[in-house]
Write a protein that holds these residues in place. Structure first.
Motif, short mmCIF file in Angstrom:
data_model
loop_
_atom_site.label_atom_id
_atom_site.label_comp_id
_atom_site.label_asym_id
_atom_site.label_seq_id
_atom_site.Cartn_x
_atom_site.Cartn_y
_atom_site.Cartn_z
N ARG A 1 21.60 95.70 31.32
CA ARG A 1 22.60 96.77 31.44
C ARG A 1 22.25 97.70 32.60
O ARG A 1 23.13 98.15 33.34
CB ARG A 1 22.69 97.55 30.12
N ARG A 2 20.97 97.99 32.76
CA ARG A 2 20.55 98.85 33.86
C ARG A 2 20.90 98.21 35.20
O ARG A 2 21.40 98.87 36.11
CB ARG A 2 19.03 99.09 33.78
N LYS A 3 20.65 96.90 35.34
CA LYS A 3 20.94 96.20 36.58
C LYS A 3 22.44 96.16 36.85
O LYS A 3 22.88 96.31 37.99
CB LYS A 3 20.38 94.78 36.52
N ILE A 4 23.22 95.94 35.80
CA ILE A 4 24.68 95.91 35.96
C ILE A 4 25.19 97.26 36.43
O ILE A 4 26.01 97.35 37.36
CB ILE A 4 25.36 95.51 34.63
N VAL B 1 32.15 97.04 45.33
CA VAL B 1 32.00 96.13 44.19
C VAL B 1 32.95 96.57 43.08
O VAL B 1 32.90 97.71 42.64
CB VAL B 1 30.55 96.11 43.67
N THR B 2 33.82 95.66 42.65
CA THR B 2 34.75 95.96 41.57
C THR B 2 34.34 95.24 40.30
O THR B 2 33.69 94.19 40.35
CB THR B 2 36.18 95.54 41.94
N GLN B 3 34.74 95.77 39.16
CA GLN B 3 34.43 95.13 37.89
C GLN B 3 35.12 93.77 37.80
O GLN B 3 34.54 92.81 37.28
CB GLN B 3 34.88 96.01 36.72
N ALA C 1 24.80 87.47 33.43
CA ALA C 1 24.28 88.51 34.32
C ALA C 1 22.82 88.25 34.66
O ALA C 1 22.38 88.49 35.79
CB ALA C 1 24.45 89.88 33.68
N TYR C 2 22.05 87.77 33.69
CA TYR C 2 20.64 87.46 33.98
C TYR C 2 20.56 86.41 35.09
O TYR C 2 19.80 86.55 36.05
CB TYR C 2 19.91 86.96 32.74
N VAL C 3 21.35 85.34 34.94
CA VAL C 3 21.36 84.27 35.94
C VAL C 3 21.79 84.82 37.30
O VAL C 3 21.19 84.52 38.34
CB VAL C 3 22.29 83.13 35.50
N TYR C 4 22.83 85.66 37.29
CA TYR C 4 23.37 86.22 38.52
C TYR C 4 22.33 87.06 39.27
O TYR C 4 22.22 86.97 40.50
CB TYR C 4 24.59 87.07 38.20
N PHE C 5 21.55 87.85 38.54
CA PHE C 5 20.56 88.72 39.18
C PHE C 5 19.25 87.99 39.51
O PHE C 5 18.52 88.41 40.41
CB PHE C 5 20.26 89.93 38.29
#
Length: 257
Positions: free
Chosen positions: A157-160, A169-171, A216-220
């Motif tokens: 959540r912090r990274k997002i 950057v848009t949602q 999100a984990y994979v993305y970061f």
């Protein structure tokens, strides 16, 4: 120049200035890069899908609609919209035209246009690289959507939250970027509501079963590998704590307890 004039200048036909044939020898980016750039343009409301389809020389919107349905670095590579859209954005790069920031009513300084070329070295403010840099990064377990996760829900959540603060950057685009990380997904999309629901939650295991958490984990994680960054202290601790389980427990979600 007013915001309206900036938009008009960005949209105008540049074939007489930079002939499309002049880009034939350019190294093409991945399809996903072009997907993202088109979606950024449409999300900003600068052009409609029909208007953009006409601008890139596609008959009707079928080719463009079909191209945008694909996901992945090579999906849609034979579609006419892929090459035509690439040329359209390259013309604006050569003219040093930055995509207008409609929300703020202003544009970035001349000459700072983000490059669509695959060898671009441009980076965002948070050092998260463009998708160009991660399309060829593969994580073990990705085919089965079973990449070992070494972050808590709160850390993701912090990274997002930090990522969404990046200008431009848009949602909506971020949700599409997350969806691309899933292999043979069981859901049709990742919605802004799903993202918002996950962001509102609190607790290291709250949201562990949420698709947003895994994607999100994979993305970061991919940019970290692409940039050759060392593991953080948090990551090292997580590996020590969860090594026995092969990664963070995604089966226990405190929302369901």
């Amino acid at each position: 120049m007013s915001p309206e004039d900036e938009i008009a200048a960005y949209k105008r036909n540049l074939d007489d200035v930079f002939a499309p044939k002049s880009f034939e020898k350019d190294l093409l980016p991945s399809c996903q890069v072009v997907h993202n750039r088109i979606n950024e343009l449409l999300d900003a409301g600068i052009m409609t899908q029909t208007e953009f389809s006409k601008a890139i020389g596609c008959d009707g919107t079928n080719d463009l609609s079909d191209f945008l349905k694909h996901k992945g670095p090579y999906a849609g590579i034979k579609n006419e919209a892929f090459c035509n859209a690439f040329v359209w954005f390259r013309q604006r790069e050569m003219a040093k035209l930055k995509m207008p920031n409609v929300n703020k009513g202003q544009v970035e300084e001349e000459g700072t246009a983000k490059s669509i070329l695959p060898d671009s070295t441009s980076k965002t403010a948070s050092s998260i690289p463009d998708i160009t840099d991660i399309t060829n990064i593969h994580l073990y377990g990705e085919e089965e959507n079973d990449v070992a996760v070494w972050d808590t829900c709160d850390e993701i959540r912090r990274k997002i939250n930090a990522h969404l603060k990046i200008p431009g950057v848009t949602q909506a685009q971020f949700c599409r970027d997350l969806y691309v990380q899933l292999n043979d997904p069981q859901v049709k999309s990742i919605s802004s509501k799903q993202l918002a629901d996950f962001r509102r939650q609190k607790g290291p295991k709250t949201g562990a079963k949420n698709t947003v958490f895994y994607a999100a984990y994979v993305y970061f994680e991919k940019p970290r590998l692409a940039q050759g960054k060392k593991k953080t202290k948090h990551r090292e601790i997580m590996e020590e704590v969860w090594e026995w389980n092969g990664g963070f427990d995604r089966e226990t979600d405190h929302r369901t307890q």
